[in-house]
Every structure is written in structure tokens, then in C-alpha cells.
Design a protein around this motif. Sequence first.
Motif, short mmCIF file in Angstrom:
data_model
loop_
_atom_site.label_atom_id
_atom_site.label_comp_id
_atom_site.label_asym_id
_atom_site.label_seq_id
_atom_site.Cartn_x
_atom_site.Cartn_y
_atom_site.Cartn_z
N ILE A 1 0.39 -8.63 -11.14
CA ILE A 1 -0.73 -8.46 -10.19
C ILE A 1 -0.92 -9.85 -9.65
N SER B 1 2.19 -6.67 -1.33
CA SER B 1 2.24 -5.34 -2.26
C SER B 1 0.57 -4.74 -2.02
N TYR C 1 -2.28 -2.80 -4.14
CA TYR C 1 -2.60 -2.24 -5.57
C TYR C 1 -2.91 -0.66 -5.52
N GLU D 1 4.57 6.53 -3.25
CA GLU D 1 5.30 6.18 -4.59
C GLU D 1 5.88 7.57 -4.86
N ARG E 1 2.47 -9.19 -5.67
CA ARG E 1 3.17 -9.03 -6.90
C ARG E 1 4.06 -9.90 -7.29
N HIS F 1 4.82 -0.49 -5.22
CA HIS F 1 3.77 -1.32 -5.30
C HIS F 1 3.17 -1.66 -6.64
N SER F 2 2.31 -2.19 -7.06
CA SER F 2 1.68 -2.35 -8.33
C SER F 2 0.79 -0.92 -8.50
N SER G 1 5.07 -1.60 -12.55
CA SER G 1 5.39 -2.43 -11.51
C SER G 1 6.84 -2.71 -11.48
N SER G 2 7.63 -2.64 -10.53
CA SER G 2 8.84 -2.75 -10.72
C SER G 2 9.16 -4.48 -10.66
#
Length: 413
Positions: free
Chosen positions: A47, A136, A138, A177, A195, A286-287, A298-299
Motif C-alpha cells: 500500500i 488503486s 484501498y 472485487e 499500490r 485493489h488493495s 494485493s495482487s
Amino acid sequence: MTKDVIVLGAGIVGICTALSLLERGARVTVVDRGEPAQETSYGNAGIISPWSIIPQSLPGVWRQVPRLMLSRDAALSVRAGAWTKMLKWGWDFLKRGRPDTVEETADAMEILCTPSIELYRRHLRGSGAEDLVRDSYYVHAFRDAQKAHLDAIDYRIRRERGADLALASRGDLKHLEPALSDEFEAAVLIRGQARAVSPGRIGEVLAGKVKKLGGEFMRGDIKALRKTDTGWTIEYGARRMTSETIVVSLGAWSPQLLEPLGIRVPLMAERGYHVEFPQPGIEVNHSVMDVERKVVASSMEDGLRVAGLAEFAPVDAKPDIRKYAQMERHAQAMFPDLDSSAPQHWMGRRPSFPDSLPAIGNWPSLEGLFLNFGHSHYGLMMAPMSGEIAADMIFGVPQNRNTTALSPDRFVS
């Protein structure tokens, strides 16, 4: 006159400090035992947030401690060897959860976090690795929709300082998501974030920039730091090096180097764990924080990373392998369709002061000794501005910001 500066510590804070010093014309040598950026920030959740300005201690946090420590998947634990030091640290931590103190701490954190995205992009410009920092949200995800509201103190403080926050329903969350479990009923979205898709590689790229600008990296265990008539001598490996100016940026290992100089600071090694799945079969856009279990997904370039937990322990204690299984359970609960085969495990040590702020600046009684460590959960995002502030202080540039709360001697009574 050109300044010669030795930076002790090749983590992301030390590297950013070296970059800021080089940009001001210093000659810089970075010394550490390992390769650059392979300690604490390597395993970060990624992050990079202008709005991570909320300290860990908040009003009423003491009520949460039993649940955090005693539940089956406890997010907080203390090893036997850390309890003596932890009792005083914990009391100081809880005292800082007063509303007025939280606001003051947020002011200081805002100085460090607000320019984080801009500074990383400046440091990465021209490197060919600019895509390591991506825009991104959060996503703070809640299983109980009634707990997702913007009037909570942490969200209120962010909104009052200009953060773009919104509530998301279950349907909104599923759109953002799709891989996230249906157990999550709502979320708070913090926009205007970024991110890091590989915190470790960001460190490597920036270390390469340090070398390109003329900085040097030296390898060796740092054994001693001594004051001399003309400056400072460090002993590392079987060698010595001298300089008029030293920056100690060794994270959780900083106190043991400073204690022989009579400098004692209330810093704890707060361990975080992560598990990374190389072929997850899903994508996280996203985170995403599981607010209840205090973990963030996170990816990354190398797979899906889930990071979190807080374990207080002696700095060089071995990892608790049970934590890895715990992180795997959290990951599977967040993402039911996750391919959890071949997980990769990691543990790092967050250098944490009880007020969630780092120590940045000169130690008053020791000319030429500067500290820049103690960034707790926020090292990745605070690193660039911490480097800027430290470099300005070393060059005697007047501060146009109030950095009193970051003073290294603030704990001395």
C-alpha cells in the motif's frame, strides 16, 4: 563543500534517504549486511497511501486487546522474551489513544504520507520500472455492514483532511472485487491511493538509481558505531569507515547499535507475516483489507500476497511457523476460489514506536549523528518523505513543516 554521508541500512528508508542526499550533492555510502531492500519492506502489503495517517492506537483500542490476543486466529501476540519490554511499551501505546493525541499524531503522519505517490513516481521516473506503482483503491471490507460507516474516528480524520471516501454495498464490492468472499457485506473505499506490485523490486530499482548517481553500497555486519574527535567511525565486517555524518536507518536493529552511545529508545520489533500464492487463479484489483482479521491482500507481480498480523518478539527470534498456516486460512476465507498450492512464506520486523511515528533528525548531544527509523506499519509509504526531511536536516535546510513530533529524543524525560 560536499558532504560525505554514511547511511547505515539498505532498506527502503535508507535507500530513499541516500537518493535525497545524492540529489543535494552529497557523497553517499550505504552499509548493510544484506542486499538492498530485502528486509522489512520487501514483504510489505504494497500500500502506498497519502491517507494512511491514522496511528495504531485509537480511542477504545484497549477494549479490543483481549479479542485480538485470545481468539483462535489472534491478530496480536507477544512472545515470552518480549513481555518485560512490552508492558511499558504497551502502556505508552494505549495512553496515546486519546482523541486529541490521535489528531496530533495524524498531523505528523500526514506530512510523511501525503507526498508518497508523487515522490515514488519521481524516484522511478526514467527507470523503465514506472509501472511498479499503480493507481488503486484501498478497500476496507467488512463482514458486518453495520460496522462500515464513515463516522468512525479514523475515517472522519481522513475526510477532514481531504480524502475521497465512499461506502460500498455488497453489490458494489462484488463489482470491484469479484473474487472476494460473499461473506463481506460492505466496504469503505479510500480512493486516491496507489499500490506497489513488487515492494522488493522497487527497492532494487531505486538502489540501482543510487549507484547511477554515484552512491556506493558496502556489505557487512555493522558491529559498532563510535564517536571520534573528527566525526564517526563504523566497524562492519572486518573493515572500518569514517565520516563526519552518519544516518542510522537500520529499522528494528537500530537500538542495539545506539545503546552503547547511551541512546535508549522505546522501539519494539513488531513482526508481520505474509503468504504469497504464485498461481492464485484469481485477480485482486485493489488493495483489500479484511478489517476483522487485520490482513491485507494485493495482487503482486509474483502472485497474490496476503500480509498482516502483529507479533512482538525479540528482534532475532525465529518465525512462528504456525502464523503461516494462520495466514493461509485468512487468505482462503477472503477468496474461496483461491488456488492455494505452493504458498511462499515470509516474516519481517516492523520497527515500532508506541506513537506510530518514526524518529527523524539529529541526536541533540551528538553532532553528525542522524536517525531515520521506526516507521512501524508505514515504512513503505513514509520512506520517500522521510528521506527528504533527513536530507534537508543534514544540509541545514530550514524546515517549512513542523517536525517536532518526529524528534528522536521525544521519549527522553
